[in-house]
Motif scaffolding. Structure first.
Motif, PDB file in Angstrom:
ATOM      1  N   UNK A   1      36.144 -15.481  -3.135  1.00 52.48           N
ATOM      2  CA  UNK A   1      34.959 -14.382  -3.009  1.00 52.48           C
ATOM      3  C   UNK A   1      34.136 -14.852  -4.248  1.00 52.48           C
ATOM      4  N   UNK A   2      34.960 -15.123  -5.398  1.00 50.16           N
ATOM      5  CA  UNK A   2      34.206 -15.309  -6.562  1.00 50.16           C
ATOM      6  C   UNK A   2      33.314 -16.582  -6.457  1.00 50.16           C
ATOM      7  N   UNK A   3      33.544 -17.720  -5.610  1.00 51.14           N
ATOM      8  CA  UNK A   3      32.835 -18.790  -5.600  1.00 51.14           C
ATOM      9  C   UNK A   3      31.703 -18.497  -4.713  1.00 51.14           C
ATOM     10  N   UNK A   4      31.634 -17.487  -4.028  1.00 51.71           N
ATOM     11  CA  UNK A   4      30.485 -17.041  -2.952  1.00 51.71           C
ATOM     12  C   UNK A   4      29.400 -16.332  -3.663  1.00 51.71           C
TER      13      UNK A   4
ATOM     14  N   UNK B   1      29.018  -1.792   1.251  1.00 53.76           N
ATOM     15  CA  UNK B   1      28.657  -3.186   1.061  1.00 53.76           C
ATOM     16  C   UNK B   1      27.135  -3.595   1.579  1.00 53.76           C
ATOM     17  N   UNK B   2      26.441  -2.605   2.041  1.00 56.26           N
ATOM     18  CA  UNK B   2      25.026  -2.771   2.387  1.00 56.26           C
ATOM     19  C   UNK B   2      24.307  -2.664   1.184  1.00 56.26           C
TER      20      UNK B   2
ATOM     21  N   UNK C   1      32.038  -8.463   7.830  1.00 55.27           N
ATOM     22  CA  UNK C   1      32.531  -9.083   9.092  1.00 55.27           C
ATOM     23  C   UNK C   1      33.978  -8.594   9.296  1.00 55.27           C
ATOM     24  N   UNK C   2      34.735  -8.689   8.140  1.00 48.01           N
ATOM     25  CA  UNK C   2      36.200  -8.399   8.017  1.00 48.01           C
ATOM     26  C   UNK C   2      36.349  -6.843   8.326  1.00 48.01           C
ATOM     27  N   UNK C   3      35.646  -5.955   7.952  1.00 53.66           N
ATOM     28  CA  UNK C   3      35.615  -4.522   7.918  1.00 53.66           C
ATOM     29  C   UNK C   3      35.472  -4.250   9.489  1.00 53.66           C
ATOM     30  N   UNK C   4      34.428  -4.902   9.952  1.00 56.86           N
ATOM     31  CA  UNK C   4      34.140  -4.513  11.280  1.00 56.86           C
ATOM     32  C   UNK C   4      35.457  -5.103  12.438  1.00 56.86           C
TER      33      UNK C   4
ATOM     34  N   UNK D   1      29.323 -10.116   0.533  1.00 52.26           N
ATOM     35  CA  UNK D   1      29.052  -8.794   1.269  1.00 52.26           C
ATOM     36  C   UNK D   1      29.243  -8.816   2.485  1.00 52.26           C
ATOM     37  N   UNK D   2      28.268  -9.981   3.142  1.00 59.31           N
ATOM     38  CA  UNK D   2      28.531 -10.347   4.562  1.00 59.31           C
ATOM     39  C   UNK D   2      29.951 -10.637   5.165  1.00 59.31           C
ATOM     40  N   UNK D   3      30.757 -11.216   4.425  1.00 58.90           N
ATOM     41  CA  UNK D   3      32.100 -11.777   4.700  1.00 58.90           C
ATOM     42  C   UNK D   3      32.908 -10.619   4.977  1.00 58.90           C
ATOM     43  N   UNK D   4      32.974  -9.693   3.744  1.00 58.32           N
ATOM     44  CA  UNK D   4      33.473  -8.417   3.713  1.00 58.32           C
ATOM     45  C   UNK D   4      33.235  -7.465   4.810  1.00 58.32           C
TER      46      UNK D   4
END
Length: 98
Positions: free
Chosen positions: A42-45, A82-83, A56-59, A51-54
Motif C-alpha cells: 500500500x505504501x508503494x501505491x 475511502x471516497x 474493492x476489498x471492502x466491497x 483507496x481504490x484497492x481498499x
C-alpha cells in the motif's frame, strides 16, 4: 406506564449507539488488517490506487448481496472514508463524546 416506555426508548437509543459503535469497530478492524497485511504494498501505491484497492476489498467482504461477510452499514462507512480525496486512508476516528 410512561416510565416503562421511557426505559424502552432509552434502551432502543442505547442499542442504536452500540450498533453504530460496532459498525465503526468492524470498519476499523478491516482497515487495520489491510494495513498490517498489505502495508508495504500500500505504501508503494499512490493514494488513489490505495483507496481504490481498499474499496474493492471492502466491497468483496461487506457488500450486502455478494460479500463474504455482508454488512451494508460497515461498507457504507468504508465507502465514505475511502471516497474522500485526502492524501491517505487512515483509521476512522470514533465520534467525540457529547
Amino acid at each position: 406506564m410512561s416510565a416503562h416506555s421511557d426505559l424502552n426508548g432509552a434502551v432502543e437509543a442505547l442499542q442504536g449507539k452500540l450498533q453504530s459503535l460496532n459498525d465503526l469497530v468492524r470498519a476499523n478492524q478491516f482497515m487495520v488488517e489491510a494495513m498490517a497485511g498489505q502495508g508495504d504494498a500500500l505504501k508503494q501505491m499512490s493514494s488513489g490506487r490505495t483507496k481504490d484497492m481498499l474499496r474493492r476489498q471492502a466491497r468483496a467482504q461487506f457488500h450486502p448481496d455478494t460479500g463474504a461477510a455482508p454488512d451494508a452499514a460497515v461498507l457504507a462507512i468504508l465507502e465514505e472514508v475511502l471516497g474522500h480525496q485526502e492524501e491517505s486512508a487512515e483509521i476512522i476516528p470514533f465520534p467525540v463524546r457529547a
